[in-house]
Design a protein around this motif. Sequence first.
Motif, PDB file in Angstrom:
ATOM      1  N   ASP A  39       3.290 -12.041   5.321  1.00  0.00           N
ATOM      2  CA  ASP A  39       3.297 -13.488   5.092  1.00  0.00           C
ATOM      3  C   ASP A  39       2.126 -14.112   5.853  1.00  0.00           C
ATOM      4  OD1 ASP A  39       3.846 -16.129   4.676  1.00  0.00           O
ATOM      5  OD2 ASP A  39       5.967 -16.011   5.252  1.00  0.00           O
ATOM      6  N   ILE A  40       1.043 -14.434   5.124  1.00  0.00           N
ATOM      7  CA  ILE A  40      -0.164 -14.972   5.750  1.00  0.00           C
ATOM      8  C   ILE A  40      -0.735 -16.103   4.903  1.00  0.00           C
ATOM      9  CG2 ILE A  40      -2.455 -14.424   6.692  1.00  0.00           C
ATOM     10  CD1 ILE A  40      -1.780 -11.523   6.596  1.00  0.00           C
ATOM     11  N   GLN A  41      -1.226 -17.111   5.576  1.00  0.00           N
ATOM     12  CA  GLN A  41      -1.999 -18.163   4.913  1.00  0.00           C
ATOM     13  C   GLN A  41      -3.465 -17.741   4.880  1.00  0.00           C
ATOM     14  OE1 GLN A  41      -1.272 -21.209   3.618  1.00  0.00           O
ATOM     15  NE2 GLN A  41       0.891 -21.449   4.151  1.00  0.00           N
ATOM     16  N   TRP A  42      -4.143 -18.035   3.777  1.00  0.00           N
ATOM     17  CA  TRP A  42      -5.551 -17.675   3.649  1.00  0.00           C
ATOM     18  C   TRP A  42      -6.397 -18.301   4.756  1.00  0.00           C
ATOM     19  CZ3 TRP A  42      -9.111 -14.550   2.468  1.00  0.00           C
ATOM     20  CH2 TRP A  42     -10.431 -14.964   2.277  1.00  0.00           C
ATOM     21  N   LYS A  43      -6.114 -19.534   5.106  1.00  0.00           N
ATOM     22  CA  LYS A  43      -6.899 -20.207   6.146  1.00  0.00           C
ATOM     23  C   LYS A  43      -6.752 -19.513   7.507  1.00  0.00           C
ATOM     24  CE  LYS A  43      -3.333 -23.668   7.251  1.00  0.00           C
ATOM     25  NZ  LYS A  43      -3.047 -25.129   7.375  1.00  0.00           N
ATOM     26  N   ASP A  44      -5.565 -18.962   7.762  1.00  0.00           N
ATOM     27  CA  ASP A  44      -5.345 -18.244   9.026  1.00  0.00           C
ATOM     28  C   ASP A  44      -6.108 -16.915   9.035  1.00  0.00           C
ATOM     29  OD1 ASP A  44      -3.678 -20.251   9.983  1.00  0.00           O
ATOM     30  OD2 ASP A  44      -1.884 -19.322   9.094  1.00  0.00           O
ATOM     31  N   LEU A  45      -6.121 -16.239   7.882  1.00  0.00           N
ATOM     32  CA  LEU A  45      -6.861 -14.982   7.794  1.00  0.00           C
ATOM     33  C   LEU A  45      -8.360 -15.220   7.959  1.00  0.00           C
ATOM     34  CD1 LEU A  45      -6.580 -11.920   7.305  1.00  0.00           C
ATOM     35  CD2 LEU A  45      -7.014 -12.363   4.886  1.00  0.00           C
ATOM     36  N   GLU A  46      -8.862 -16.301   7.372  1.00  0.00           N
ATOM     37  CA  GLU A  46     -10.283 -16.647   7.524  1.00  0.00           C
ATOM     38  C   GLU A  46     -10.637 -16.869   8.990  1.00  0.00           C
ATOM     39  OE1 GLU A  46     -12.408 -18.917   3.975  1.00  0.00           O
ATOM     40  OE2 GLU A  46     -10.584 -19.969   4.625  1.00  0.00           O
ATOM     41  N   ARG A  83     -15.953 -10.162   3.905  1.00  0.00           N
ATOM     42  CA  ARG A  83     -16.777 -10.322   2.699  1.00  0.00           C
ATOM     43  C   ARG A  83     -16.151  -9.690   1.465  1.00  0.00           C
ATOM     44  NH1 ARG A  83     -22.578  -8.095   3.753  1.00  0.00           N
ATOM     45  NH2 ARG A  83     -21.365  -6.320   4.519  1.00  0.00           N
ATOM     46  N   TYR A  84     -15.115  -8.852   1.689  1.00  0.00           N
ATOM     47  CA  TYR A  84     -14.548  -8.099   0.574  1.00  0.00           C
ATOM     48  C   TYR A  84     -13.057  -7.880   0.813  1.00  0.00           C
ATOM     49  CZ  TYR A  84     -13.447  -3.987  -2.303  1.00  0.00           C
ATOM     50  OH  TYR A  84     -12.866  -3.112  -3.182  1.00  0.00           O
ATOM     51  N   MET A  85     -12.244  -8.059  -0.246  1.00  0.00           N
ATOM     52  CA  MET A  85     -10.809  -7.775  -0.176  1.00  0.00           C
ATOM     53  C   MET A  85     -10.341  -7.079  -1.441  1.00  0.00           C
ATOM     54  SD  MET A  85      -8.751 -10.989   1.516  1.00  0.00           S
ATOM     55  CE  MET A  85      -9.138 -12.064   0.125  1.00  0.00           C
ATOM     56  N   ASP A  86      -9.436  -6.141  -1.244  1.00  0.00           N
ATOM     57  CA  ASP A  86      -8.763  -5.454  -2.343  1.00  0.00           C
ATOM     58  C   ASP A  86      -7.270  -5.681  -2.128  1.00  0.00           C
ATOM     59  OD1 ASP A  86      -7.798  -3.818  -4.306  1.00  0.00           O
ATOM     60  OD2 ASP A  86      -8.820  -2.005  -3.630  1.00  0.00           O
ATOM     61  N   ILE A  87      -6.643  -6.510  -2.999  1.00  0.00           N
ATOM     62  CA  ILE A  87      -5.255  -6.937  -2.800  1.00  0.00           C
ATOM     63  C   ILE A  87      -4.390  -6.479  -3.970  1.00  0.00           C
ATOM     64  CG2 ILE A  87      -3.720  -8.890  -2.380  1.00  0.00           C
ATOM     65  CD1 ILE A  87      -5.749  -8.668  -0.212  1.00  0.00           C
ATOM     66  N   SER A  88      -3.169  -6.009  -3.657  1.00  0.00           N
ATOM     67  CA  SER A  88      -2.255  -5.615  -4.727  1.00  0.00           C
ATOM     68  C   SER A  88      -0.811  -5.667  -4.223  1.00  0.00           C
ATOM     69  CB  SER A  88      -2.588  -4.189  -5.202  1.00  0.00           C
ATOM     70  OG  SER A  88      -1.672  -3.776  -6.196  1.00  0.00           O
ATOM     71  N   HIS A  89       0.038  -6.372  -4.971  1.00  0.00           N
ATOM     72  CA  HIS A  89       1.475  -6.415  -4.695  1.00  0.00           C
ATOM     73  C   HIS A  89       1.804  -6.861  -3.271  1.00  0.00           C
ATOM     74  CE1 HIS A  89       1.026  -3.760  -8.200  1.00  0.00           C
ATOM     75  NE2 HIS A  89       2.247  -4.174  -8.554  1.00  0.00           N
ATOM     76  N   CYS A  90       1.208  -7.978  -2.891  1.00  0.00           N
ATOM     77  CA  CYS A  90       1.507  -8.620  -1.599  1.00  0.00           C
ATOM     78  C   CYS A  90       1.984 -10.034  -1.913  1.00  0.00           C
ATOM     79  CB  CYS A  90       0.267  -8.632  -0.695  1.00  0.00           C
ATOM     80  SG  CYS A  90      -0.355  -6.994  -0.300  1.00  0.00           S
ATOM     81  N   TYR A  91       3.242 -10.161  -2.270  1.00  0.00           N
ATOM     82  CA  TYR A  91       3.750 -11.355  -2.926  1.00  0.00           C
ATOM     83  C   TYR A  91       3.823 -12.593  -2.041  1.00  0.00           C
ATOM     84  CZ  TYR A  91       5.160  -7.670  -6.153  1.00  0.00           C
ATOM     85  OH  TYR A  91       5.162  -6.577  -6.991  1.00  0.00           O
ATOM     86  N   LYS A  92       3.825 -12.418  -0.720  1.00  0.00           N
ATOM     87  CA  LYS A  92       4.004 -13.569   0.171  1.00  0.00           C
ATOM     88  C   LYS A  92       2.694 -14.140   0.712  1.00  0.00           C
ATOM     89  CE  LYS A  92       8.727 -12.643   1.741  1.00  0.00           C
ATOM     90  NZ  LYS A  92       9.611 -12.533   2.929  1.00  0.00           N
ATOM     91  N   LEU A  93       1.572 -13.581   0.305  1.00  0.00           N
ATOM     92  CA  LEU A  93       0.287 -14.139   0.733  1.00  0.00           C
ATOM     93  C   LEU A  93       0.100 -15.501   0.063  1.00  0.00           C
ATOM     94  CD1 LEU A  93      -2.057 -11.016   0.577  1.00  0.00           C
ATOM     95  CD2 LEU A  93      -0.595 -11.808   2.453  1.00  0.00           C
ATOM     96  N   LYS A  94      -0.397 -16.483   0.822  1.00  0.00           N
ATOM     97  CA  LYS A  94      -0.458 -17.859   0.321  1.00  0.00           C
ATOM     98  C   LYS A  94      -1.890 -18.383   0.262  1.00  0.00           C
ATOM     99  CE  LYS A  94       4.147 -19.036   2.154  1.00  0.00           C
ATOM    100  NZ  LYS A  94       4.443 -17.735   2.755  1.00  0.00           N
ATOM    101  N   VAL A 124      -2.572 -12.033  -5.784  1.00  0.00           N
ATOM    102  CA  VAL A 124      -1.922 -11.203  -4.756  1.00  0.00           C
ATOM    103  C   VAL A 124      -0.776 -10.400  -5.372  1.00  0.00           C
ATOM    104  CG1 VAL A 124      -2.546 -12.795  -2.924  1.00  0.00           C
ATOM    105  CG2 VAL A 124      -0.328 -13.053  -4.071  1.00  0.00           C
ATOM    106  N   ILE A 125      -0.589 -10.577  -6.669  1.00  0.00           N
ATOM    107  CA  ILE A 125       0.498  -9.878  -7.361  1.00  0.00           C
ATOM    108  C   ILE A 125      -0.036  -8.624  -8.047  1.00  0.00           C
ATOM    109  CG2 ILE A 125       2.267 -10.070  -9.146  1.00  0.00           C
ATOM    110  CD1 ILE A 125       2.355 -13.067  -8.543  1.00  0.00           C
ATOM    111  N   GLU A 126      -0.922  -8.814  -8.996  1.00  0.00           N
ATOM    112  CA  GLU A 126      -1.580  -7.676  -9.631  1.00  0.00           C
ATOM    113  C   GLU A 126      -2.793  -7.274  -8.789  1.00  0.00           C
ATOM    114  OE1 GLU A 126      -0.300  -6.136 -12.117  1.00  0.00           O
ATOM    115  OE2 GLU A 126       1.332  -7.598 -12.365  1.00  0.00           O
ATOM    116  N   SER A 127      -3.280  -6.099  -9.034  1.00  0.00           N
ATOM    117  CA  SER A 127      -4.451  -5.606  -8.307  1.00  0.00           C
ATOM    118  C   SER A 127      -5.660  -6.498  -8.585  1.00  0.00           C
ATOM    119  CB  SER A 127      -4.752  -4.168  -8.729  1.00  0.00           C
ATOM    120  OG  SER A 127      -5.882  -3.684  -8.042  1.00  0.00           O
TER     121      SER A 127
END
Length: 318
Positions: free
Chosen positions: A276-283, A290-301, A307-310
């Motif tokens: 469970d993370i907010q994008w602004k907090d991750l930034e 510079r690069y992210m590969d995201i898949s099936h992380c439903y609580k990312l905001k 954040v659902i499909e690859s």
Amino acid sequence: MDEKSLKYSSKLRAMLLMSSRRFEFDRISGFLRSLRMLDLSNCAVDETCVKDLFNWISSLRRLASLNLSGIQALKEVPSSIHKLLNLQLLILNGCNHLEKIHPSITNLKKLIILDLVGCPIQYLPQGLGRLFYLQELSGFRVVSQHRKQCFQLLEIKDLIHLRVLRMHISDVTIITDNELDVLSQLKMLKVLAIDAEDCREKDVFEMLDKLTPPPSLQELYLKNYQRETLPSWVNPQQLSRLKYLCIENSDLVNLSSGHPAWKVEGLCLKYLMKLDIQWKDLEKDMPALRYMDISHCYKLKDFPCSVIESDIWRKNQD
């Protein structure tokens, strides 16, 4: 693969036969004595022929690279492997029935890469630490020091040229106090991958939490890590040179370390259902990202990608 043409190819240096068709090596075993590179990955080989295949391979005294990945009939690497004194690369990944490697493999003093990913080998032979020039070891299962004939975590400190280490832990893994700082002695290690497989034992994760990380680590991969928090050593202070972080299939809840910002430039998050993370907090925590590969992380905001499909995100260089 015409037999007649191979008869006149005595100086052939490399042969790559990446085919699922049956490999009739007996037709060519009398030739090709000068091979430096042999790739038979995913070839269909009869179980009855494996011994004869290795007898032929062990006669190729100049061989430097051997790739037998995906050969399902391979159950054991026999003692004849010790004859390949010039071997530098041994690739056996995906040999799903390979259960044993003969201890004579420790005689291959020139070996640089040993890849056993996906092989059901419960332990490697003791003495592997003598492979002084080894730079990549993949598929190493950490076992207890009570198993005297096994390659143990303590012995890995002798592999001072190691740059890539991919290891597995399980419910039967035991990391003793004298092994906790072993990784920190690998000054050249750049890539570390830890796969906890189906490990559920709390004690095993507590042992993992006490490890001291290698000082020059640039890439870290955690897979099947069923804890809500990262190991205590996964923080920007102890991993000050880390550029890439990959976490797959974990119960992780957050990434916040409470430390100074990361220097991480690449991030891979897959199948982290509780994260469970907010994008602004991750930034804020990873300003160099510079690069992210995201898949099936439903609580990312509020992430800039799915954040659902690859999905893949790259920072706009403009």
